[in-house]
Design an enzyme around this catalytic site. Sequence first.
Site, PDB file in Angstrom:
ATOM      1  N   SER A  51       0.825  -1.199   0.000  1.00 59.02           N
ATOM      2  CA  SER A  51       0.000   0.000   0.000  1.00 59.02           C
ATOM      3  C   SER A  51       0.868   1.261   0.000  1.00 59.02           C
ATOM      4  CB  SER A  51      -0.973  -0.047   1.185  1.00 59.02           C
ATOM      5  OG  SER A  51      -2.054   0.835   1.001  1.00 59.02           O
ATOM      6  N   ASP A 181      -6.198  -4.033  -2.039  1.00 54.17           N
ATOM      7  CA  ASP A 181      -5.049  -3.594  -1.249  1.00 54.17           C
ATOM      8  C   ASP A 181      -4.232  -4.773  -0.725  1.00 54.17           C
ATOM      9  OD1 ASP A 181      -3.676  -2.602   1.365  1.00 54.17           O
ATOM     10  OD2 ASP A 181      -4.391  -0.765   0.415  1.00 54.17           O
TER      11      ASP A 181
END
Length: 312
Positions: A51, A181
């Site tokens: 991320s 993610d």
Amino acid sequence: MSDKGSEKFRILSLDGGGAKGFYSLGVLHELEAMLGGGPLCERFNLIYGTSTGAIIGTLLAVGKSVTEIHDLYAKYVPTVMKPWLPSAKTEKLAALANEIFGDMQFDAVRTGIGIVATNWAKERPMIFKAEPTQAHGRVASFVPGWGVRLADAVQASCSAYPFFLRKTITTSDGDTIELGDGGFCANNPSLYAIADAVEALGVRRSAIALISIGVGVYPSPKRAPLGPAWLANKLPSIQLLQKTLEINTQSMEQLRKVLFEDVGTVRISNTYHQPEMATDLLEHDLAKLNILRQRGRESFEEHEGRIRALLV
């Protein structure tokens, strides 16, 4: 001068955490200075990121300095995090990825890399890598980054649904894959990085020197009532995601300690209890983000002796 030819195999692992990546940048600022001020891609054999850690790690891997990355974060993070709608956030994130990486492919990276994302349909990790030596299978058909741009891989790693929309990529084989993610799999990617080093690259455990950098742990913010930010903080799905990422981070760290206790590691991610430190991954107040960066620099100082002993 590069340190990657030394006996130590240096790994840099960077957690996810949205805007809290400013804390990581504070740690990295001091780490870069301690190692002589040159590009960190010349100091580490492998850089893994999830991320926000994927953004920072990939920028480091293509040769950017920590100061350059901080300037980009100060310019873009508030514009990415401030919109209320996930579609607007996603549009801003895509613009950021395209602006800073352009059409760069995985041949642009100057060290080993791992960008962690989640294959949404298969419910398993999908890690973008640059070298076939990092592959754990299907080496003969390996294509760096599955043929996608760095910008697309990084955006996929940052697609924290439901904050952001999921990212769809098309690989060099023509496969269409929906990604979320990387924090759903490994918000703290250090365990994956060690697995690459030991299992794929054949590095001796005793040769590994791992610096694992988190984003800090903070009290939850109290949003102003009746506004969009307040509503976002109250939605059960949002609260659950934040809790999931925090639990994932700690569980991966606990598992690393159990499986690789003998691997030289320094973990940097301090916990803060003061009410004024309250924040979350959607923070877009630059004054607060600058404080996180300061706390990161202070955290480095607390661990400096151990870091120096491990790396130097």
